[in-house]
Scaffold this motif. Structure first.
Motif, PDB file in Angstrom:
ATOM      1  N   ALA A 265      33.915  59.873  45.535  1.00  0.00           N
ATOM      2  CA  ALA A 265      34.889  60.973  45.640  1.00  0.00           C
ATOM      3  C   ALA A 265      34.218  62.345  45.647  1.00  0.00           C
ATOM      4  O   ALA A 265      33.111  62.511  45.116  1.00  0.00           O
ATOM      5  CB  ALA A 265      35.876  60.872  44.480  1.00  0.00           C
TER       6      ALA A 265
ATOM      7  N   PHE B 216      34.465  66.779  44.917  1.00  0.00           N
ATOM      8  CA  PHE B 216      34.830  67.575  43.742  1.00  0.00           C
ATOM      9  C   PHE B 216      36.189  68.246  43.867  1.00  0.00           C
ATOM     10  O   PHE B 216      36.751  68.693  42.880  1.00  0.00           O
ATOM     11  CB  PHE B 216      33.754  68.654  43.487  1.00  0.00           C
TER      12      PHE B 216
ATOM     13  N   LYS C  87      32.824  55.918  41.861  1.00  0.00           N
ATOM     14  CA  LYS C  87      31.831  56.941  41.532  1.00  0.00           C
ATOM     15  C   LYS C  87      32.480  58.300  41.773  1.00  0.00           C
ATOM     16  O   LYS C  87      32.573  58.754  42.906  1.00  0.00           O
ATOM     17  CB  LYS C  87      30.558  56.818  42.383  1.00  0.00           C
TER      18      LYS C  87
ATOM     19  N   GLU D 223      30.056  64.007  40.598  1.00  0.00           N
ATOM     20  CA  GLU D 223      29.316  64.313  39.374  1.00  0.00           C
ATOM     21  C   GLU D 223      29.674  65.694  38.829  1.00  0.00           C
ATOM     22  O   GLU D 223      29.337  66.042  37.709  1.00  0.00           O
ATOM     23  CB  GLU D 223      27.800  64.211  39.628  1.00  0.00           C
TER      24      GLU D 223
ATOM     25  N   SER E 181      31.827  65.592  52.300  1.00  0.00           N
ATOM     26  CA  SER E 181      31.248  66.361  53.411  1.00  0.00           C
ATOM     27  C   SER E 181      30.745  65.443  54.530  1.00  0.00           C
ATOM     28  O   SER E 181      30.515  64.243  54.325  1.00  0.00           O
ATOM     29  CB  SER E 181      30.069  67.185  52.884  1.00  0.00           C
TER      30      SER E 181
ATOM     31  N   MET F 253      36.070  63.225  56.170  1.00  0.00           N
ATOM     32  CA  MET F 253      35.035  64.257  56.012  1.00  0.00           C
ATOM     33  C   MET F 253      35.565  65.674  56.252  1.00  0.00           C
ATOM     34  O   MET F 253      36.738  65.932  56.025  1.00  0.00           O
ATOM     35  CB  MET F 253      33.879  63.900  56.934  1.00  0.00           C
TER      36      MET F 253
ATOM     37  N   CYS G  83      40.443  70.368  51.956  1.00  0.00           N
ATOM     38  CA  CYS G  83      40.083  69.896  53.301  1.00  0.00           C
ATOM     39  C   CYS G  83      41.198  70.213  54.281  1.00  0.00           C
ATOM     40  O   CYS G  83      41.001  70.176  55.487  1.00  0.00           O
ATOM     41  CB  CYS G  83      39.804  68.408  53.293  1.00  0.00           C
TER      42      CYS G  83
ATOM     43  N   GLU H 235      32.189  74.791  58.393  1.00  0.00           N
ATOM     44  CA  GLU H 235      33.270  74.755  57.401  1.00  0.00           C
ATOM     45  C   GLU H 235      32.863  75.678  56.257  1.00  0.00           C
ATOM     46  O   GLU H 235      31.808  75.481  55.644  1.00  0.00           O
ATOM     47  CB  GLU H 235      33.441  73.322  56.890  1.00  0.00           C
TER      48      GLU H 235
END
Ligand code: NAD
Length: 490
Positions: A170, A172, A196, A199, A249, A271, A304, A404
């Motif tokens: 995933a 942030f 996951k 972080e 990304s 993405m 996004c 982006e």
């Protein structure tokens, strides 16, 4: 140590964290139904983006810990896949209630680690909750097909069966919604799941895991590991993992799609984006300006589906001064402060990148109508703030258009006709979302049919589909064959 009291059990819960040093809590791994401290020597700091204070640490899980997590998923799959679909559904019915009961706690965690306003953070949880509700109605989507008498004395049946251990990686920007796009649907179908989280924002996923355990999910059906590249490579390579859901990304997503696919896994990869809002001169001016301001600068542009590019067609370009005035009225502040409209960016690096893209626009000849650099947020001088920024006279060759930006920056292009606007949108490499603002039904229909983009809004700025539909994307915004949620989820 941060503590949350879960209403469901009336016991204090440490959110999978324990004291690492005198003041900074650590994020635990969730392995085989237990929140465990990692034995790693490699830790990453988690920062509050409004202050840059360290609010936690997250481990880079060791190889042994990651193997233990997948082994747990594999063991649990044996019984979970044979558990009746109605029993699995009951767990998710309880889960959706627990998420509702704890929405404020989840939102607070999101604001602490990600920075968005509390209202946006609740929206983040709410959009994920809708996917959990969708998971509760999976039975009708799990139906197979039959065709009797396909030849003499022979009928054909198809079943939809779980495939095994699935994994989610995933980003942030939506700490609740995107993990909730992943494991609830995978699990209700009978798969077990390895998550996951990003972080940078692991806290919300840990509380979501605890709530799922409270809802009755058996040990091992969900495991959580933390880390960066090594954890991602592990997921792409481990033979027991059959499918990967990725959101993030292009740099990471294209890599994961390629590496996972080469290893024979089913991979879906959502993405990056460069979403255009096309403004026709016959649009309702008031509504359009309001929508553009919210969609360009809300959540500091770290969505996004943010409308980061406006294409003004014909005379609508005369509305630019009003757009600038309206944008100026947004309040930039820490996400937990009353009245905040625009929170901080995720990191000092993200802020520096956004500022350099603004400068690149200026250097390449764009007109800076509103400059959000050097915004002063009283009491939060160390935060990663950039205020609403508008670059006009932008052309498709400029860096600020090609990349982006993922910040509160609206780049403005102009077109003489709807056809020219369509051509601009279709030449852009991304195809995530777009919107047209018009009162002309024929123009709206033409646009929705002619653009090659996943989600299209008509006078709706951020057309994120409800979960009975799928979230799609085309060209540079998506790799894979089945999309997240909707009918394709099963
Ligand atoms: P990111 O790619 O940096 O991180 C996403 C995940 O990939 C994280 O878990 C991270 O640990 C991992 N990762 C990061 N770099 C990696 C690398 N080089 N190799 C392997 N793994 C890596 O994305 P982010 O910055 O967290 O999220 C922002 C991006 O996500 C934006 O581009 C945004 O458009 C995109 N996004 C897309 C959608 C969608 O549905 N299309 C939704 C939300 C966000």
């Amino acid at each position: 140590v941060l503590r949350w009291t879960l209403l469901s059990k009336k016991v204090p819960f440490q959110l999978g964290r324990m004291c690492y040093s005198s003041s900074v809590p650590t994020t635990k791994l969730f392995i085989d139904g237990k929140f465990v401290e990692s034995s790693t020597s490699e830790w990453l700091d988690i920062h509050n983006p409004a202050t840059n204070e360290v609010v936690g640490r997250v481990p880079k899980a060791t190889q042994e810990e990651m193997v233990a997590a997948v082994d747990s998923c594999s063991r649990a799959f044996q019984s979970w896949s044979e558990t009746s679909i109605l029993s699995r559904q009951q767990i998710f019915l309880r889960y959706q209630q627990l998420i509702k009961d704890n929405i404020k706690e989840l939102a607070k965690l999101i604001t602490l680690e990600q920075g968005k306003t509390l209202a946006d953070a609740e929206g983040d949880v709410f959009r994920g909750l809708q996917v959990v509700e969708h998971a509760c109605s999976i039975t009708s989507l799990m139906l197979g097909e039959t065709l009797p008498s396909i030849t003499k004395d022979m009928d054909t049946y198809t079943y939809r069966l779980p495939i095994g251990v699935c994994a989610g990686i995933a980003p942030f920007n939506f700490p609740a919604m995107i993990p909730l796009w992943m494991f609830p649907v995978g699990m209700v179908c009978g798969n077990t799941y390895l998550m996951k989280p990003s972080e940078r924002v692991p806290g919300c996923t840990m509380l979501l895991a605890k709530l799922l355990q409270d809802a009755g999910a058996p040990d091992g059906t969900l495991n959580i590991i933390h880390g960066q590249h090594a954890a991602v490579n592990f997921i792409c390579d481990h033979p027991a993992i059959k499918a990967i859901s990725f959101v993030g990304s292009n740099q990471a997503g294209e890599y994961i799609y390629e590496r996972g696919s080469k290893n024979g896994k089913r991979v879906q990869s959502n993405m990056g984006a460069k979403n255009h809002g096309v403004v026709m001169p016959d649009a309702n001016k008031e509504n359009t300006i309001n929508q553009l301001v919210g969609a360009a600068f809300g959540a500091a542009g770290q969505r996004c589906m943010a409308l980061s590019t406006a294409v003004f067609v014909g005379e609508s370009r005369e509305w630019l001064p009003e757009l600038v005035e309206r944008s100026k009225s947004l309040r930039v502040n820490a996400g937990d402060q009353p009245g905040a409209d625009v929170g901080p960016l995720i990191s000092p690096e993200a802020k520096a990148r956004v500022e350099s893209l603004i400068q690149s626009g200026v250097d390449e000849g764009a007109k800076l109508l509103l400059d959000g650099r050097n915004v002063n947020v009283k009491g939060y001088e160390n935060g990663n703030f950039v205020g609403p920024t508008i670059l006009a006279n932008v052309t498709p060759d400029m860096k600020c258009y090609r990349e982006e930006i993922f910040g509160p920056v609206l780049v403005v292009l102009e077109a003489d006709s709807l056809d020219e606007a369509i051509s601009v949108v279709n030449k852009n490499p991304y195809g995530n979302g777009t919107a047209i603002f018009t009162t002309n039904g024929a123009a709206a229909r033409k646009y929705t049919h002619a653009v090659d983009v996943g989600q299209i809004g008509v006078n709706v700025p951020i057309p994120v589909p409800l979960p009975m539909f799928s979230f799609t994307g085309s060209r540079g915004s998506f790799r894979g064959d089945t999309n997240f949620y909707g009918k394709q989820a099963s």
